[in-house]
Every structure is written in C-alpha cells, then in structure tokens.
Design a protein around this motif. Structure first.
Motif, short mmCIF file in Angstrom:
data_model
loop_
_atom_site.label_atom_id
_atom_site.label_comp_id
_atom_site.label_asym_id
_atom_site.label_seq_id
_atom_site.Cartn_x
_atom_site.Cartn_y
_atom_site.Cartn_z
N LEU A 70 -3.45 -16.42 6.35
CA LEU A 70 -3.06 -16.03 4.82
C LEU A 70 -1.67 -16.11 4.65
O LEU A 70 -0.96 -15.84 5.07
CB LEU A 70 -3.34 -14.47 4.62
N ASN A 71 -1.39 -16.79 3.42
CA ASN A 71 -0.03 -17.05 3.11
C ASN A 71 0.57 -15.70 2.40
O ASN A 71 -0.12 -14.71 2.06
CB ASN A 71 0.08 -18.23 2.14
N ASP A 72 1.84 -15.51 2.39
CA ASP A 72 2.35 -14.29 1.69
C ASP A 72 1.93 -13.97 0.54
O ASP A 72 1.84 -12.63 0.06
CB ASP A 72 3.95 -14.55 1.61
N LEU A 73 1.46 -14.91 -0.41
CA LEU A 73 0.88 -14.47 -1.96
C LEU A 73 -0.39 -13.76 -1.61
O LEU A 73 -0.73 -12.87 -2.37
CB LEU A 73 1.13 -15.67 -2.66
N GLU A 74 -1.13 -14.31 -0.53
CA GLU A 74 -2.59 -13.86 -0.56
C GLU A 74 -2.43 -12.31 -0.09
O GLU A 74 -3.07 -11.38 -0.33
CB GLU A 74 -3.14 -14.65 0.34
N VAL A 75 -1.57 -12.22 1.12
CA VAL A 75 -1.44 -10.89 1.60
C VAL A 75 -0.97 -10.14 0.47
O VAL A 75 -1.16 -8.75 0.57
CB VAL A 75 -0.14 -11.04 2.80
N THR A 76 0.19 -10.14 -0.17
CA THR A 76 0.70 -9.26 -1.21
C THR A 76 -0.60 -8.99 -2.34
O THR A 76 -0.71 -7.98 -2.70
CB THR A 76 1.84 -10.16 -2.17
N GLU A 77 -1.25 -9.94 -2.89
CA GLU A 77 -2.35 -9.58 -3.54
C GLU A 77 -3.26 -8.69 -2.85
O GLU A 77 -3.71 -7.63 -3.66
CB GLU A 77 -2.94 -11.14 -4.21
N GLU A 149 -12.26 -18.30 9.21
CA GLU A 149 -11.24 -17.31 9.89
C GLU A 149 -10.44 -16.79 8.56
O GLU A 149 -9.87 -15.54 8.56
CB GLU A 149 -10.29 -18.33 10.42
N LYS A 150 -10.44 -17.15 7.14
CA LYS A 150 -9.60 -16.68 6.24
C LYS A 150 -10.86 -15.53 5.60
O LYS A 150 -10.04 -14.44 5.31
CB LYS A 150 -9.62 -17.64 5.04
N LYS A 151 -12.14 -15.69 5.69
CA LYS A 151 -12.81 -14.61 5.48
C LYS A 151 -12.45 -13.30 6.34
O LYS A 151 -12.50 -12.24 5.77
CB LYS A 151 -14.28 -14.94 5.70
N THR A 152 -12.34 -13.67 7.44
CA THR A 152 -12.13 -12.40 8.47
C THR A 152 -10.82 -12.00 8.16
O THR A 152 -10.73 -10.59 8.31
CB THR A 152 -12.38 -13.07 10.03
N ALA A 153 -9.94 -12.68 7.84
CA ALA A 153 -8.47 -12.25 7.58
C ALA A 153 -8.28 -11.34 6.48
O ALA A 153 -7.89 -10.19 6.36
CB ALA A 153 -7.57 -13.23 7.61
N ILE A 154 -9.09 -11.94 5.31
CA ILE A 154 -9.34 -11.09 4.28
C ILE A 154 -9.75 -9.65 4.35
O ILE A 154 -9.39 -8.72 3.74
CB ILE A 154 -10.07 -11.84 3.20
N THR A 155 -11.26 -9.74 4.85
CA THR A 155 -11.72 -8.54 5.53
C THR A 155 -10.78 -7.60 6.09
O THR A 155 -10.83 -6.18 5.85
CB THR A 155 -13.10 -8.77 6.13
#
Length: 169
Positions: A70-77, A149-155
């Motif tokens: 995840l990039n910084d914007l995604e983590v912030t959101e 991997e991105k789905k897991t990181a978002i979850t």
C-alpha cells in the motif's frame, strides 16, 4: 450455586460470541482477500499492511526488498475510513464489553441484565463486522485489477491487524 453457574455460562457465551464474530469476519475477509496473515515469526510480511520498516542490523530478507503493498495515500485513506466510518462501531463494541463486564461482576448477580448485555455485545460486534465488510467492499470497488496481497493489506489495515509471519491466522 445456580447464579454462579449462570455467570460462568454467560462468560463463556460472551467469549464465544466475541470470538465467533471475529472469526467469521476474519474468514470471510481472508477468503475474499486471498488468505490471511499469521502470528509473528520469521519470514513474515512487512508487518504493518505494507508500510516500510527500518532496516534491521542483519540486513533485509529477500521478501522485505519488495516495495510496500500500500502506498502512503492508500494507508492514509484506509486510516481515515477506520477512524471515521468504523470508529463509532468500535466504540460501541468496547462500551458493550465494558457494560457486560460490569454486569457479570455485579453483586448481586442479575441474570436478565447479563443476558441483555451479552445480546447488546453480539449486536455491536455484528454491526462492526458489517461496517468492516461494507468499508472493504467500497475500497475494493475502486480498483480495476487488485492483487491478493493488496486485498490482504487492505483487510489488515481496516481490521487494525499488523500482519505477521508464518502460521495460521
């Protein structure tokens, strides 16, 4: 003795409801996300939903050399969603747990009050699980192609999990 056994069964029921709701959501989200993390240990992911960590003294393992998921914007959101959308539901679950604890240890014991608090906790956890699932669905629909991997990181980010290494989760 009757009241004591009721309190014991209420504690067990509350624990089962808490774990059951968490496990049910975790399985559904993990299946949708293509798997789940595990406990800590060697060989784990980045550990914080894809956020980079400082380099340890012994160097980095090969998988740590990969860019963050995840990039910084995604983590912030995702953090904003977690705090604004899921914050009230998280608070409701914590409040319901506190009220159940007070009811269980109240003297004299009130079986009806304990039952009501167990139900309130179950309702609050259901609302939180539904909110997490809705938030996950709204985030995922913003992507055309998304890796497991991105789905897991978002979850993990929405659930407040920190990822981890080997083992079941």
């Amino acid at each position: 003795m009757k009241t004591h056994s009721f309190i014991r069964s209420a504690l067990i029921t509350a624990g089962i409801l808490s774990l059951g709701a968490a496990a049910a959501f975790g399985q559904a989200a993990g299946a949708a996300a293509g798997g789940g993390g595990g406990g800590g240990g060697r060989g784990g992911g980045t550990g914080t939903a894809g956020i980079a960590r400082p380099i340890p003294p012994g160097g980095l393992p090969d998988e740590a050399l990969q860019p963050p998921v995840l990039n910084d914007l995604e983590v912030t959101e995702l953090t904003r969603i977690k705090l604004t959308t899921l914050g009230p539901a998280n608070k409701a679950v914590n409040d319901a747990r506190n009220e159940l604890t007070k009811a269980i240890f109240a003297v004299p014991a009130n079986a009806q009050n304990i039952t009501a608090k167990v139900q309130a906790l179950a309702n609050a956890e259901q609302a939180l699980a539904t909110g997490r699932a809705d938030a996950y669905a709204s985030v995922i629909k913003g992507y055309k192609d998304i890796t497991p991997e991105k789905k897991t990181a978002i979850t993990n980010q929405l659930n407040g999990a920190t990822g981890g290494g080997r083992g079941g989760g």
